[in-house]
Scaffold this motif. Structure first.
Motif, PDB file in Angstrom:
ATOM      1  N   LEU A  79      44.061  47.479 107.541  1.00 40.00           N
ATOM      2  CA  LEU A  79      43.896  46.157 108.148  1.00 40.00           C
ATOM      3  C   LEU A  79      42.508  45.593 107.887  1.00 40.00           C
ATOM      4  N   ALA A  80      42.465  44.321 107.486  1.00 36.46           N
ATOM      5  CA  ALA A  80      41.185  43.641 107.306  1.00 36.46           C
ATOM      6  C   ALA A  80      40.573  43.252 108.650  1.00 36.46           C
ATOM      7  N   THR A  81      41.423  42.952 109.644  1.00 35.08           N
ATOM      8  CA  THR A  81      40.976  42.711 111.015  1.00 35.08           C
ATOM      9  C   THR A  81      41.876  43.519 111.935  1.00 35.08           C
ATOM     10  N   THR A  82      41.371  43.851 113.125  1.00 32.20           N
ATOM     11  CA  THR A  82      42.175  44.708 114.005  1.00 32.20           C
ATOM     12  C   THR A  82      42.575  43.970 115.272  1.00 32.20           C
ATOM     13  N   HIS A  83      41.869  44.212 116.367  1.00 31.57           N
ATOM     14  CA  HIS A  83      42.294  43.670 117.659  1.00 31.57           C
ATOM     15  C   HIS A  83      41.591  42.342 117.932  1.00 31.57           C
ATOM     16  N   LEU A  84      42.028  41.347 117.194  1.00 36.86           N
ATOM     17  CA  LEU A  84      41.505  39.990 117.345  1.00 36.86           C
ATOM     18  C   LEU A  84      42.639  39.045 117.740  1.00 36.86           C
ATOM     19  N   PRO A  85      42.362  38.060 118.607  1.00 41.52           N
ATOM     20  CA  PRO A  85      43.349  37.000 118.811  1.00 41.52           C
ATOM     21  C   PRO A  85      43.661  36.322 117.478  1.00 41.52           C
ATOM     22  N   LEU A  86      44.897  35.947 117.285  1.00 42.48           N
ATOM     23  CA  LEU A  86      45.314  35.379 116.003  1.00 42.48           C
ATOM     24  C   LEU A  86      44.479  34.158 115.619  1.00 42.48           C
ATOM     25  N   ALA A  87      44.088  33.370 116.608  1.00 43.04           N
ATOM     26  CA  ALA A  87      43.314  32.157 116.324  1.00 43.04           C
ATOM     27  C   ALA A  87      41.948  32.467 115.718  1.00 43.04           C
ATOM     28  N   ARG A  88      41.447  33.695 115.913  1.00 36.66           N
ATOM     29  CA  ARG A  88      40.116  34.056 115.394  1.00 36.66           C
ATOM     30  C   ARG A  88      40.177  34.763 114.043  1.00 36.66           C
ATOM     31  N   VAL A  89      41.365  35.055 113.556  1.00 33.25           N
ATOM     32  CA  VAL A  89      41.476  35.829 112.317  1.00 33.25           C
ATOM     33  C   VAL A  89      40.925  35.080 111.102  1.00 33.25           C
ATOM     34  N   PRO A  90      41.289  33.806 110.862  1.00 36.21           N
ATOM     35  CA  PRO A  90      40.796  33.157 109.638  1.00 36.21           C
ATOM     36  C   PRO A  90      39.282  33.181 109.493  1.00 36.21           C
ATOM     37  N   ALA A  91      38.558  32.955 110.580  1.00 30.79           N
ATOM     38  CA  ALA A  91      37.099  32.946 110.490  1.00 30.79           C
ATOM     39  C   ALA A  91      36.540  34.333 110.204  1.00 30.79           C
ATOM     40  N   ALA A  92      37.319  35.374 110.528  1.00 29.32           N
ATOM     41  CA  ALA A  92      36.853  36.744 110.293  1.00 29.32           C
ATOM     42  C   ALA A  92      37.100  37.206 108.862  1.00 29.32           C
ATOM     43  N   ILE A  93      37.887  36.469 108.104  1.00 25.44           N
ATOM     44  CA  ILE A  93      38.152  36.821 106.703  1.00 25.44           C
ATOM     45  C   ILE A  93      37.053  36.188 105.847  1.00 25.44           C
ATOM     46  N   THR A  94      35.947  36.886 105.713  1.00 25.74           N
ATOM     47  CA  THR A  94      34.816  36.413 104.922  1.00 25.74           C
ATOM     48  C   THR A  94      34.636  37.295 103.698  1.00 25.74           C
ATOM     49  N   ASP A  95      33.856  36.804 102.750  1.00 23.38           N
ATOM     50  CA  ASP A  95      33.580  37.598 101.558  1.00 23.38           C
ATOM     51  C   ASP A  95      32.930  38.927 101.932  1.00 23.38           C
ATOM     52  N   ALA A  96      31.949  38.884 102.830  1.00 28.21           N
ATOM     53  CA  ALA A  96      31.235  40.103 103.198  1.00 28.21           C
ATOM     54  C   ALA A  96      32.150  41.093 103.907  1.00 28.21           C
ATOM     55  N   ALA A  97      32.955  40.606 104.865  1.00 29.27           N
ATOM     56  CA  ALA A  97      33.837  41.493 105.618  1.00 29.27           C
ATOM     57  C   ALA A  97      34.924  42.083 104.723  1.00 29.27           C
ATOM     58  N   LEU A  98      35.500  41.259 103.869  1.00 25.00           N
ATOM     59  CA  LEU A  98      36.551  41.740 102.974  1.00 25.00           C
ATOM     60  C   LEU A  98      35.998  42.738 101.963  1.00 25.00           C
ATOM     61  N   THR A  99      34.784  42.487 101.495  1.00 24.05           N
ATOM     62  CA  THR A  99      34.147  43.421 100.563  1.00 24.05           C
ATOM     63  C   THR A  99      33.923  44.774 101.224  1.00 24.05           C
ATOM     64  N   ARG A 100      33.409  44.782 102.450  1.00 25.10           N
ATOM     65  CA  ARG A 100      33.182  46.050 103.154  1.00 25.10           C
ATOM     66  C   ARG A 100      34.491  46.782 103.397  1.00 25.10           C
ATOM     67  N   THR A 101      35.520  46.034 103.821  1.00 23.32           N
ATOM     68  CA  THR A 101      36.806  46.662 104.108  1.00 23.32           C
ATOM     69  C   THR A 101      37.397  47.310 102.865  1.00 23.32           C
ATOM     70  N   LEU A 102      37.417  46.582 101.760  1.00 21.35           N
ATOM     71  CA  LEU A 102      38.003  47.124 100.538  1.00 21.35           C
ATOM     72  C   LEU A 102      37.170  48.272  99.975  1.00 21.35           C
ATOM     73  N   THR A 103      35.868  48.208 100.139  1.00 21.34           N
ATOM     74  CA  THR A 103      35.015  49.301  99.668  1.00 21.34           C
ATOM     75  C   THR A 103      35.264  50.570 100.474  1.00 21.34           C
ATOM     76  N   ILE A 104      35.356  50.441 101.808  1.00 19.81           N
ATOM     77  CA  ILE A 104      35.649  51.592 102.657  1.00 19.81           C
ATOM     78  C   ILE A 104      37.021  52.169 102.317  1.00 19.81           C
ATOM     79  N   LEU A 105      38.016  51.295 102.186  1.00 17.99           N
ATOM     80  CA  LEU A 105      39.372  51.743 101.861  1.00 17.99           C
ATOM     81  C   LEU A 105      39.398  52.474 100.530  1.00 17.99           C
ATOM     82  N   HIS A 106      38.782  51.897  99.529  1.00 18.69           N
ATOM     83  CA  HIS A 106      38.735  52.512  98.192  1.00 18.69           C
ATOM     84  C   HIS A 106      38.034  53.868  98.247  1.00 18.69           C
TER      85      HIS A 106
END
Length: 331
Positions: free
Chosen positions: A159-186
């Motif tokens: 998951l790119a985001t976890t326990h967030l209200p749905l309305a807050r998800v789009p703002a949490a999908i940033t380049d920095a956050a997605l990069t960290r998530t994919l790097t950790i997953l990889h």
């Protein structure tokens, strides 16, 4: 087999966690396990289920078990009745998590496996800021970001985001956050699952992955550029693909994991595929943590109807990952 014991936390004492822990020693007699629970709660629950549970007591500083289960007594903080959650037990439940996490951090435990907690009980009785195991363990370990991934057989969904209200998800999908998530997953797919070149299928945020911007611009503005940059760095990434067509068998067999953008985008599919046998794994921690794929099920506590399949699977996975990691650390 792992050389160090695995910590198993009881979760909310009024839920099915104690039921599940009572079933572990007989089901996994060859694994070294330390059960963190209130001795009276565990004994009462075992008696209600007709189980014999002669557990030696253990505490830090004593020799760790080479196989079999021992009990680390952790007081619940109040009288516990199965099926009746009480905020007065919230602090005790939180203390169990702290003991297990600290034992992993100092090397006492090879991994930790968590039975379910009730977030509202911990919030009401101990820590109003508590949002879940994943976030709590990240803070305890001093880690800025972790990744929640559930597994069911060969299907792995992160998951790119976890326990967030749905309305807050789009703002949490940033380049920095997605990069960290994919790097950790990889990195953890390589290190913990021994996949030399992990293939990751990335979902879009919007229906039809944004339909070229007509159904949202997050794909065009953030997700697509981030994936392109990470591909240039050597990561094998497919996407963003529409979530409604991503979970096709032919597509899944070509990938080692799926990254969903939010909690209820990816987990309904995984839990449908393997509910009761799926495992929750936290990536990015400096230790191994697995968990069950279900909640406290207060209505089942003490009835004998709770199934231990997910906790058994989580414990086996923790032991496998721990043995692999210890093997990597061996000279």
């Amino acid at each position: 087999m792992t050389r160090r014991p695995i910590a198993i936390t009881a979760g909310d004492p009024a839920g099915i966690g104690p039921d599940l822990l009572a079933a572990l020693p007989a089901a996994l007699p060859d694994l070294p396990l330390v059960l963190l629970a209130d001795r009276d709660v565990l004994a009462a629950r075992a008696a209600a289920l007709g189980l014999e549970l002669p557990l030696p007591e253990w505490a830090p500083g004593r020799p760790a078990p080479e196989h079999g289960a021992v009990l680390w007594h952790c007081p619940a903080g109040a009288t516990v009745t199965a099926g009746q959650p009480d905020p007065a037990t919230g602090a005790g439940t939180l203390a169990i998590l702290e003991r297990a996490a600290d034992g992993c951090l100092d090397g006492t435990f090879a991994a930790m496996v968590t039975a379910p907690v009730a977030k509202n009980i911990i919030c009401d009785g101990a820590d109003p800021a508590f949002t879940g195991h994943t976030e709590f363990l990240a803070e305890r370990a001093g880690v800025d970001q972790v990744v929640m991934m559930l597994t069911a057989g060969d299907l792995r969904v992160a998951l790119a985001t976890t326990h967030l209200p749905l309305a807050r998800v789009p703002a949490a999908i940033t380049d920095a956050a997605l990069t960290r998530t994919l790097t950790i997953l990889h990195d953890d797919l390589r290190r913990k699952f021994a996949l030399p070149r992990p293939r990751i299928l990335v979902l879009g945020l919007n229906p039809h992955a944004g339909e070229g911007g007509h159904l949202g611009r997050e794909e065009l503005d953030v997700i697509i550029p981030t994936l392109a940059r990470l591909r240039d760095q050597g990561l094998q990434l497919t996407g963003p693909v529409p979530a409604d067509t991503a979970f096709q068998p032919d597509l899944l067999t070509q990938h080692d994991a799926v990254l969903a953008m939010y909690h209820d985008q990816g987990l309904p599919v995984l839990k449908y595929a393997g509910f009761g046998e799926a495992v929750n794994l936290t990536l990015g921690l400096p230790f191994i943590r697995t968990s069950v794929d279900h909640g406290t099920a207060f209505d089942l506590a003490g009835t004998g109807r709770a199934r231990a399949g997910s906790l058994l699977a989580a414990t086996r996975l923790a032991a496998d990952l721990a043995a692999r990691t210890e093997g990597q650390e061996s000279p």
